[in-house]
Write a protein that holds these residues in place. Structure first.
Motif, PDB file in Angstrom:
ATOM      1  N   CYS A   1      -7.844   1.292  -2.474  1.00 11.85           N
ATOM      2  CA  CYS A   1      -6.292   1.380  -3.077  1.00 11.85           C
ATOM      3  C   CYS A   1      -6.485   2.582  -4.432  1.00 11.85           C
ATOM      4  CB  CYS A   1      -6.624  -0.451  -3.453  1.00 11.85           C
ATOM      5  SG  CYS A   1      -5.400   0.014  -5.142  1.00 11.85           S
ATOM      6  N   CYS A   2      -7.709   2.782  -4.931  1.00 15.94           N
ATOM      7  CA  CYS A   2      -7.446   4.224  -5.760  1.00 15.94           C
ATOM      8  C   CYS A   2      -7.343   5.460  -5.292  1.00 15.94           C
ATOM      9  CB  CYS A   2      -7.854   4.036  -7.158  1.00 15.94           C
ATOM     10  SG  CYS A   2      -7.880   2.800  -7.686  1.00 15.94           S
ATOM     11  N   LYS A  26      -3.515  -0.158  -9.597  1.00 15.19           N
ATOM     12  CA  LYS A  26      -3.201  -1.672  -9.673  1.00 15.19           C
ATOM     13  C   LYS A  26      -3.480  -2.201  -8.790  1.00 15.19           C
ATOM     14  CE  LYS A  26       0.415  -2.122 -12.903  1.00 15.19           C
ATOM     15  NZ  LYS A  26       1.638  -2.585 -13.512  1.00 15.19           N
ATOM     16  N   MET A  27      -4.743  -2.967  -8.799  1.00 12.92           N
ATOM     17  CA  MET A  27      -5.354  -3.349  -7.183  1.00 12.92           C
ATOM     18  C   MET A  27      -4.299  -4.586  -6.919  1.00 12.92           C
ATOM     19  SD  MET A  27      -8.332  -2.784  -6.649  1.00 12.92           S
ATOM     20  CE  MET A  27     -10.310  -2.874  -6.959  1.00 12.92           C
ATOM     21  N   THR A  28      -4.076  -4.346  -5.752  1.00 12.55           N
ATOM     22  CA  THR A  28      -2.601  -5.045  -5.437  1.00 12.55           C
ATOM     23  C   THR A  28      -3.350  -5.951  -4.314  1.00 12.55           C
ATOM     24  OG1 THR A  28      -2.606  -3.919  -3.820  1.00 12.55           O
ATOM     25  CG2 THR A  28      -0.722  -4.140  -6.244  1.00 12.55           C
ATOM     26  N   CYS A  29      -2.634  -7.387  -4.104  1.00 23.19           N
ATOM     27  CA  CYS A  29      -3.171  -8.319  -2.814  1.00 23.19           C
ATOM     28  C   CYS A  29      -2.555  -7.602  -1.729  1.00 23.19           C
ATOM     29  CB  CYS A  29      -3.176  -9.080  -2.811  1.00 23.19           C
ATOM     30  SG  CYS A  29      -3.619 -10.944  -1.770  1.00 23.19           S
ATOM     31  N   GLN A  58      -3.683  -2.926   4.879  1.00 24.99           N
ATOM     32  CA  GLN A  58      -3.485  -2.039   4.309  1.00 24.99           C
ATOM     33  C   GLN A  58      -3.979  -2.597   2.927  1.00 24.99           C
ATOM     34  OE1 GLN A  58      -3.635   1.137   5.827  1.00 24.99           O
ATOM     35  NE2 GLN A  58      -3.724   0.179   6.908  1.00 24.99           N
ATOM     36  N   ARG A  59      -5.026  -1.873   1.978  1.00 25.46           N
ATOM     37  CA  ARG A  59      -4.861  -1.927   0.054  1.00 25.46           C
ATOM     38  C   ARG A  59      -5.856  -2.846   0.264  1.00 25.46           C
ATOM     39  NH1 ARG A  59      -1.467   1.982  -2.396  1.00 25.46           N
ATOM     40  NH2 ARG A  59      -1.665   0.106  -4.612  1.00 25.46           N
ATOM     41  N   ILE A  60      -6.319  -3.520   0.907  1.00 27.54           N
ATOM     42  CA  ILE A  60      -7.673  -4.232   1.032  1.00 27.54           C
ATOM     43  C   ILE A  60      -8.044  -3.807  -0.233  1.00 27.54           C
ATOM     44  CG2 ILE A  60      -9.774  -5.931   1.100  1.00 27.54           C
ATOM     45  CD1 ILE A  60      -8.301  -5.666   4.321  1.00 27.54           C
ATOM     46  N   PRO A  61      -9.043  -5.173  -1.964  1.00 29.60           N
ATOM     47  CA  PRO A  61      -9.384  -3.978  -2.637  1.00 29.60           C
ATOM     48  C   PRO A  61     -10.712  -3.686  -2.331  1.00 29.60           C
ATOM     49  CG  PRO A  61      -7.585  -6.505  -2.601  1.00 29.60           C
ATOM     50  CD  PRO A  61      -8.147  -6.421  -2.176  1.00 29.60           C
ATOM     51  N   GLY A  84     -15.264   2.641   1.606  1.00 35.15           N
ATOM     52  CA  GLY A  84     -15.293   1.293   0.810  1.00 35.15           C
ATOM     53  C   GLY A  84     -15.200  -0.264  -0.012  1.00 35.15           C
ATOM     54  N   LYS A  85     -15.334  -0.402   1.012  1.00 35.04           N
ATOM     55  CA  LYS A  85     -15.774  -2.090   0.778  1.00 35.04           C
ATOM     56  C   LYS A  85     -17.187  -2.420   0.851  1.00 35.04           C
ATOM     57  CE  LYS A  85     -11.343  -2.936   1.266  1.00 35.04           C
ATOM     58  NZ  LYS A  85     -10.598  -0.939   1.687  1.00 35.04           N
TER      59      LYS A  85
END
Length: 168
Positions: A1-2, A26-29, A58-61, A84-85
């Protein structure tokens, strides 16, 4: 995300007070998903199951530990989708109409213990799809259309690994 957050308006290069390891976004869902965590943030669940998703969310924490993407229509898993996961432990991709898995798709999932790929349309496993999953204890591949499994597909797994007994 970042890593690629283009929408952050408070990116000041002279902000010396911010820790270098801290994300500024910000971490978003992801849209069409629900996100949960325990009090310590050690267990972080993202549920995108049965959300009629046609492309990978997209944008999985990055701190996700359990990810549900089951019951969707993804068709193909590519090598960049899980970048990154590295805290992900349990992944549900069952019932998602997956036909192909690119080599390297799961390479960054160093903590993955359980992988559900059952009830898809997978026909071939070439051999390098799971090679980096050293902690994998369970993999479910039943109810696919497997006609070819490469000789080295499961070579790295020891006798402690459990496999679903049906591969069709």
């Amino acid at each position: 995300c970042c890593q690629n957050d283009q929408n952050s308006e408070d990116d000041d290069d002279d902000d010396d007070d911010a820790p270098s390891s801290e994300c500024k976004c910000k971490m978003t869902c992801p849209d069409q998903c629900s996100c949960y965590h325990d009090n310590t943030w050690n267990k972080n669940i993202v549920d995108c199951g049965n959300a009629n998703i046609q492309s990978f969310p997209q944008r999985i924490p990055i701190d996700v530990t359990t990810l549900y993407i089951d019951g969707n229509n993804l068709t193909h898993l590519s090598h960049h989708q899980f970048v990154g996961k590295n805290r992900l432990e349990v992944l549900y991709l069952n019932d998602s109409n997956i036909h192909t898995i690119a080599n390297g798709t799961f390479d960054e999932l160093k903590s993955l213990r359980v992988l559900h790929l059952n009830r898809n349309q997978i026909k071939r496993l070439h051999g390098n799809e799971f090679k980096e999953l050293m902690l994998l204890n369970e993999i479910y591949l039943d109810h696919n259309r497997l006609s070819h499994i490469g000789d080295n597909t499961f070579n790295h797994m020891n006798e402690n690994h459990f496999f679903s007994p049906r591969f069709f």
